[in-house]
Write a protein that holds these residues in place. Structure first.
Motif, mmCIF file in Angstrom:
data_model
loop_
_atom_site.group_PDB
_atom_site.id
_atom_site.type_symbol
_atom_site.label_atom_id
_atom_site.label_comp_id
_atom_site.label_asym_id
_atom_site.label_seq_id
_atom_site.Cartn_x
_atom_site.Cartn_y
_atom_site.Cartn_z
ATOM 1 N N SER A 252 -17.740 -48.989 8.677
ATOM 2 C CA SER A 252 -17.404 -47.598 8.381
ATOM 3 C C SER A 252 -18.607 -46.657 8.488
ATOM 4 O O SER A 252 -18.453 -45.484 8.809
ATOM 5 C CB SER A 252 -16.780 -47.490 6.985
ATOM 6 N N ARG A 253 -19.837 -47.134 8.216
ATOM 7 C CA ARG A 253 -21.015 -46.277 8.271
ATOM 8 C C ARG A 253 -21.649 -46.240 9.666
ATOM 9 O O ARG A 253 -22.568 -45.473 9.911
ATOM 10 C CB ARG A 253 -22.062 -46.743 7.245
ATOM 11 N N ARG A 254 -21.154 -47.082 10.561
ATOM 12 C CA ARG A 254 -21.769 -47.157 11.888
ATOM 13 C C ARG A 254 -20.786 -46.867 13.017
ATOM 14 O O ARG A 254 -21.120 -47.017 14.188
ATOM 15 C CB ARG A 254 -22.365 -48.553 12.098
ATOM 16 N N ALA A 255 -19.560 -46.453 12.666
ATOM 17 C CA ALA A 255 -18.542 -46.224 13.690
ATOM 18 C C ALA A 255 -17.726 -44.982 13.352
ATOM 19 O O ALA A 255 -17.595 -44.600 12.186
ATOM 20 C CB ALA A 255 -17.629 -47.447 13.801
ATOM 21 N N ALA A 256 -17.206 -44.330 14.383
ATOM 22 C CA ALA A 256 -16.297 -43.193 14.216
ATOM 23 C C ALA A 256 -14.871 -43.717 14.261
ATOM 24 O O ALA A 256 -14.532 -44.560 15.097
ATOM 25 C CB ALA A 256 -16.529 -42.177 15.328
ATOM 26 N N ARG A 257 -14.044 -43.206 13.370
ATOM 27 C CA ARG A 257 -12.668 -43.687 13.275
ATOM 28 C C ARG A 257 -11.732 -42.755 14.046
ATOM 29 O O ARG A 257 -11.681 -41.560 13.789
ATOM 30 C CB ARG A 257 -12.238 -43.763 11.819
ATOM 31 N N LEU A 258 -11.018 -43.323 15.010
ATOM 32 C CA LEU A 258 -10.091 -42.531 15.802
ATOM 33 C C LEU A 258 -8.869 -42.165 14.965
ATOM 34 O O LEU A 258 -8.193 -43.039 14.424
ATOM 35 C CB LEU A 258 -9.652 -43.311 17.053
ATOM 36 N N ARG A 259 -8.614 -40.878 14.877
ATOM 37 C CA ARG A 259 -7.397 -40.401 14.218
ATOM 38 C C ARG A 259 -6.269 -40.194 15.219
ATOM 39 O O ARG A 259 -5.105 -40.164 14.843
ATOM 40 C CB ARG A 259 -7.687 -39.080 13.500
#
Length: 322
Positions: A44-51
């Motif tokens: 979670s701190r090293r990746a962007a989450r696709l919405r």
């Protein structure tokens, strides 16, 4: 005895298919559990989450993602599409949204022929790269929920209308988004149908073609009309058929299928399959025409598309007036 064996084989096939479906569903649920409970917290701190992630027109990837909470607004951002040592980049927009979250929007065009990313069979990795001065950082794009088809009269296109290639958004076991590409299937896609009292002219485009068609056959109830073809472009073909050669027999409708014939016995049905509508027979409806070929009885001619997308020409005897 033979009938019993056939029934038993059918039962075994159905049970095997049902078992495979249950196994796939179980594996998908297990994968989703690991992604949410293990990989998502770890990354979670090293990746962007696709919405949001979708390919709506068969060739343009639309992305909307949320960066980690510790991210700041960069000076520049880009999406990097990579496979092996090859990289392709396009600009991304990173901005501050509600509640101070850092968000990203991007669109990627797929297909070197269109001026977009060169694609080949296989999987390509998606990443977000941000720059601040001389410093840069890459974020993986996490796809927690795979794209879900929406309801309505249209749907996402499964193929590019320009290249015929099939692209979809997938993900790795740890959730990283991927673009999965498959080459165009061999197909003959109808471009235009023109009909008048003399005949029907059909223009069609070849995708993944095994070569140049030698002729086009109009086939109905044991009858075959072979017609020569004309090339309007290297992959666009025209064929014309006179309606005088297609009168219905035995006072009932005749249904003519249209088939492009290549060497070595290869045959492709002409149809319309690369589109985004759920009911092509209704949306791509073609007017019917009442004609009287010279020396023949009047008839009604109706080109249409079957539920499978195949072009079919129905010739019906004209009803007698009371």
């Amino acid at each position: 005895m033979t009938a019993s064996l056939t029934r038993a084989a059918g039962v075994l096939r159905r049970r095997a298919l049902a078992f495979r479906r249950r196994v796939r569903a179980l594996l998908a649920a297990l994968r989703a559990w690991f992604l949410r409970r293990v990989f998502l917290p770890m990354r979670s701190r090293r990746a962007a989450r696709l919405r949001y992630a979708a390919i709506l027109d068969g060739q343009t990837v639309n992305l909307h993602a949320e960066l980690p909470r510790n991210a700041s607004l960069p000076e520049r951002a880009e999406i990097v599409l990579g496979r092996g040592r090859r990289r392709w980049r396009t600009e991304a927009r990173v901005y501050q949204g509600a509640q101070g979250r850092v968000l990203m929007d991007a669109a990627l065009l797929l297909g070197e022929e269109l001026g977009g990313a060169p694609m080949a069979d296989g999987r390509a990795k998606l990443q977000l790269r941000v720059r601040q001065g001389r410093r840069s950082r890459r974020y993986a794009l996490l796809l927690v929920e795979p794209p879900v088809p929406y309801a309505g009269p249209t749907k996402p296109m499964e193929q590019s209308a320009a290249t015929g290639a099939r692209h979809r958004i997938g993900r790795s076991f740890t959730g990283s988004a991927r673009i999965v590409t498959r080459a165009a299937r061999a197909s003959a896609e109808v471009v235009k149908v023109h009909m008048d009292h003399a005949g029907i002219v059909v223009d069609f485009r070849l995708f993944g073609s095994p070569g140049r068609p030698e002729q086009v056959e109009f086939v109905a109830s044991g009858r075959v009309l072979g017609r020569p073809v004309e090339f309007l472009a290297p992959d666009v073909v025209r064929v014309a058929v006179p309606l005088g050669g297609m009168p219905p027999r035995r006072n009932r409708p005749d249904h003519w299928d249209v088939v492009a014939c290549f060497g070595r016995g290869t045959r492709l049905r002409l149809g319309r399959r690369i589109h985004d509508v759920r009911n092509p027979a209704r949306v791509f409806a073609i007017r019917q025409l009442a004609i009287t070929p010279e020396g023949l009885a009047p008839m009604i001619v109706q080109p249409r598309y079957t539920p499978a997308g195949n072009l079919r020409i129905t010739c019906t005897p004209m009803p007698e007036a009371d």
